[in-house]
Motif scaffolding. Sequence first.
Motif, PDB file in Angstrom:
ATOM      1  N   ASP A 146       0.765  -0.650   0.322  1.00 25.56           N
ATOM      2  CA  ASP A 146       0.033  -0.026   0.054  1.00 25.56           C
ATOM      3  C   ASP A 146       0.654   1.631   0.227  1.00 25.56           C
ATOM      4  O   ASP A 146       0.280   2.646   0.531  1.00 25.56           O
ATOM      5  CB  ASP A 146      -0.913   0.193   1.207  1.00 25.56           C
ATOM      6  N   VAL A 147       2.330   0.864   0.133  1.00 32.69           N
ATOM      7  CA  VAL A 147       2.160   2.327  -0.170  1.00 32.69           C
ATOM      8  C   VAL A 147       2.288   3.386  -2.202  1.00 32.69           C
ATOM      9  O   VAL A 147       2.096   4.442  -1.305  1.00 32.69           O
ATOM     10  CB  VAL A 147       4.529   1.992  -1.536  1.00 32.69           C
ATOM     11  N   VAL A 148       1.199   2.484  -2.434  1.00 32.00           N
ATOM     12  CA  VAL A 148       0.547   3.947  -3.458  1.00 32.00           C
ATOM     13  C   VAL A 148      -1.041   2.893  -2.612  1.00 32.00           C
ATOM     14  O   VAL A 148      -0.952   1.737  -3.762  1.00 32.00           O
ATOM     15  CB  VAL A 148       1.227   3.407  -4.994  1.00 32.00           C
ATOM     16  N   ILE A 149      -1.742   4.110  -3.299  1.00 32.86           N
ATOM     17  CA  ILE A 149      -3.031   3.529  -3.422  1.00 32.86           C
ATOM     18  C   ILE A 149      -3.709   3.281  -4.481  1.00 32.86           C
ATOM     19  O   ILE A 149      -4.700   2.773  -4.465  1.00 32.86           O
ATOM     20  CB  ILE A 149      -3.636   4.306  -2.093  1.00 32.86           C
ATOM     21  N   SER A 150      -3.654   4.441  -5.484  1.00 33.98           N
ATOM     22  CA  SER A 150      -4.859   4.372  -6.274  1.00 33.98           C
ATOM     23  C   SER A 150      -3.978   5.209  -7.798  1.00 33.98           C
ATOM     24  O   SER A 150      -2.872   5.921  -7.500  1.00 33.98           O
ATOM     25  CB  SER A 150      -5.561   4.960  -6.357  1.00 33.98           C
ATOM     26  N   PRO A 151      -4.865   4.912  -8.928  1.00 32.75           N
ATOM     27  CA  PRO A 151      -3.868   5.633  -9.691  1.00 32.75           C
ATOM     28  C   PRO A 151      -3.940   8.009  -9.161  1.00 32.75           C
ATOM     29  O   PRO A 151      -3.151   8.094  -9.568  1.00 32.75           O
ATOM     30  CB  PRO A 151      -4.962   5.674 -10.534  1.00 32.75           C
ATOM     31  N   VAL A 152      -4.722   8.207  -8.496  1.00 33.02           N
ATOM     32  CA  VAL A 152      -4.431   9.189  -7.915  1.00 33.02           C
ATOM     33  C   VAL A 152      -3.230   9.461  -7.674  1.00 33.02           C
ATOM     34  O   VAL A 152      -2.252  10.512  -7.865  1.00 33.02           O
ATOM     35  CB  VAL A 152      -5.669   9.452  -7.240  1.00 33.02           C
ATOM     36  N   ASP A 153      -2.754   8.737  -6.632  1.00 30.71           N
ATOM     37  CA  ASP A 153      -1.471   8.893  -5.978  1.00 30.71           C
ATOM     38  C   ASP A 153      -0.704   8.559  -6.544  1.00 30.71           C
ATOM     39  O   ASP A 153       1.106   8.572  -5.897  1.00 30.71           O
ATOM     40  CB  ASP A 153      -1.739   8.846  -4.575  1.00 30.71           C
ATOM     41  N   ALA A 154      -0.689   7.562  -7.398  1.00 29.67           N
ATOM     42  CA  ALA A 154       0.683   7.641  -8.680  1.00 29.67           C
ATOM     43  C   ALA A 154       0.519   8.162  -9.459  1.00 29.67           C
ATOM     44  O   ALA A 154       2.049   8.918 -10.143  1.00 29.67           O
ATOM     45  CB  ALA A 154      -0.170   5.913  -9.721  1.00 29.67           C
ATOM     46  N   GLU A 155      -0.122   9.595  -9.938  1.00 25.99           N
ATOM     47  CA  GLU A 155       0.374  10.415 -10.225  1.00 25.99           C
ATOM     48  C   GLU A 155       0.689  11.789  -9.430  1.00 25.99           C
ATOM     49  O   GLU A 155       1.885  12.579  -9.875  1.00 25.99           O
ATOM     50  CB  GLU A 155      -1.345  11.016 -11.128  1.00 25.99           C
ATOM     51  N   ASP A 156       0.514  11.938  -8.469  1.00 24.57           N
ATOM     52  CA  ASP A 156       0.810  12.967  -7.403  1.00 24.57           C
ATOM     53  C   ASP A 156       1.522  12.074  -6.118  1.00 24.57           C
ATOM     54  O   ASP A 156       0.548  11.698  -4.868  1.00 24.57           O
ATOM     55  CB  ASP A 156      -0.376  13.618  -7.292  1.00 24.57           C
ATOM     56  N   ILE A 157       2.477  11.782  -6.098  1.00 22.28           N
ATOM     57  CA  ILE A 157       2.957  11.217  -4.559  1.00 22.28           C
ATOM     58  C   ILE A 157       3.309  11.454  -3.179  1.00 22.28           C
ATOM     59  O   ILE A 157       3.253  11.101  -2.381  1.00 22.28           O
ATOM     60  CB  ILE A 157       4.447  10.103  -5.673  1.00 22.28           C
ATOM     61  N   THR A 158       3.144  13.045  -3.281  1.00 24.01           N
ATOM     62  CA  THR A 158       3.447  14.122  -2.752  1.00 24.01           C
ATOM     63  C   THR A 158       1.414  14.000  -1.566  1.00 24.01           C
ATOM     64  O   THR A 158       1.703  14.367  -0.625  1.00 24.01           O
ATOM     65  CB  THR A 158       3.214  15.376  -2.643  1.00 24.01           C
ATOM     66  N   LEU A 159       0.933  13.563  -2.516  1.00 24.15           N
ATOM     67  CA  LEU A 159      -0.824  13.693  -1.919  1.00 24.15           C
ATOM     68  C   LEU A 159      -1.275  12.265  -1.054  1.00 24.15           C
ATOM     69  O   LEU A 159      -1.106  11.459  -0.814  1.00 24.15           O
ATOM     70  CB  LEU A 159      -1.763  13.427  -3.618  1.00 24.15           C
ATOM     71  N   ALA A 160      -1.119  12.905   0.126  1.00 22.49           N
ATOM     72  CA  ALA A 160      -1.870  12.014   1.065  1.00 22.49           C
ATOM     73  C   ALA A 160      -2.984  11.341   1.323  1.00 22.49           C
ATOM     74  O   ALA A 160      -3.973  12.344   0.445  1.00 22.49           O
ATOM     75  CB  ALA A 160      -1.628  13.225   2.899  1.00 22.49           C
ATOM     76  N   ASN A 161      -3.427  10.501   2.084  1.00 27.03           N
ATOM     77  CA  ASN A 161      -4.053  10.026   1.679  1.00 27.03           C
ATOM     78  C   ASN A 161      -4.544   9.623   3.249  1.00 27.03           C
ATOM     79  O   ASN A 161      -4.400   9.383   4.076  1.00 27.03           O
ATOM     80  CB  ASN A 161      -4.275   8.674   1.334  1.00 27.03           C
ATOM     81  N   ALA A 162      -5.941   8.984   3.980  1.00 28.81           N
ATOM     82  CA  ALA A 162      -6.896   8.672   4.301  1.00 28.81           C
ATOM     83  C   ALA A 162      -6.568   7.180   5.240  1.00 28.81           C
ATOM     84  O   ALA A 162      -6.622   7.816   7.237  1.00 28.81           O
ATOM     85  CB  ALA A 162      -8.250   9.237   4.566  1.00 28.81           C
ATOM     86  N   PHE A 163      -5.590   6.899   4.454  1.00 26.37           N
ATOM     87  CA  PHE A 163      -5.363   4.933   5.618  1.00 26.37           C
ATOM     88  C   PHE A 163      -3.871   5.245   5.895  1.00 26.37           C
ATOM     89  O   PHE A 163      -3.484   4.221   6.379  1.00 26.37           O
ATOM     90  CB  PHE A 163      -5.566   4.605   4.401  1.00 26.37           C
TER      91      PHE A 163
END
Length: 271
Positions: free
Chosen positions: A197-214
């Motif tokens: 789960d280093v990357v959660i979805s294609p969204v943070d695959a494009e913006d690896i600086t983006l925080a997620n809730a998990f």
Amino acid sequence: MQKTKVGSVQVIALVDNIQPYAATAVYPEAGDDLQQYSHYFDAEGRVALNFACFVCIDADTTLLVDTGFGPEYSGRLLDELAEAGVELASVKHILFTHLHGDHTGWNMDRATGKPLFPNATYLVPKGDWDHYRAQKPKPESFVRDVEPLQAMKRMDLVDGERSISWALTAVPTPGHTPGHTSVAISSGGERGFILGDVVISPVDAEDITLANAFDWDNAIARATREATVPRLVRENALVGASHLPAPGLGRFVSAEGRTGWQAIPASVQGG
């Protein structure tokens, strides 16, 4: 289910489940920036998250990475393993990228309380083991799926980098959880990486600086993404990612200064 190879190592992607989540809940800090990723969302603004597990087979071992959501969530892992021709008794090692319940769900036979994989050693990230053991109360899935492994002497704690076989190495990738661990594959001059789960979805695959809730610690998780994803681009590594579009096999690519996810075609099969 999809098969491919990294050198001589067979890699099999298995889909336990797919569930949609509101994109605004997954990326609560993104605000209006989420609109640029709307092509990844359904009509209700939800992003579909795959719940994948991966089998890596080399001359030394059959490794299963994660065991999915489990029967409580209509998981299909056992059917996917059967379709792939992988018998439960043939699995020699199971490594958990981390100890969230959607990665440990098929550890135990609910009827007998015994491990479903009778000959496997379960490799558990020590950082996660210490973290979830200390919680009060402990997560239900941890008590159900993970703690019994210690009493049965089927568990081996992994702390730091750890060789699993000649081609497979467990490597720390913290942030999503304290002990989050990935698997590096090296064979025949080719590279692969079971990402977790280093990357959660294609969204943070494009913006690896983006925080997620998990993520347990957003700053550490971001630092891990910033160290890991560009390296995988440079290596042209095959990537198995738990929650990227099913079945979760692809590569990170870079174009015009932006990173993205590129799935490998279903026709790219390994023997």
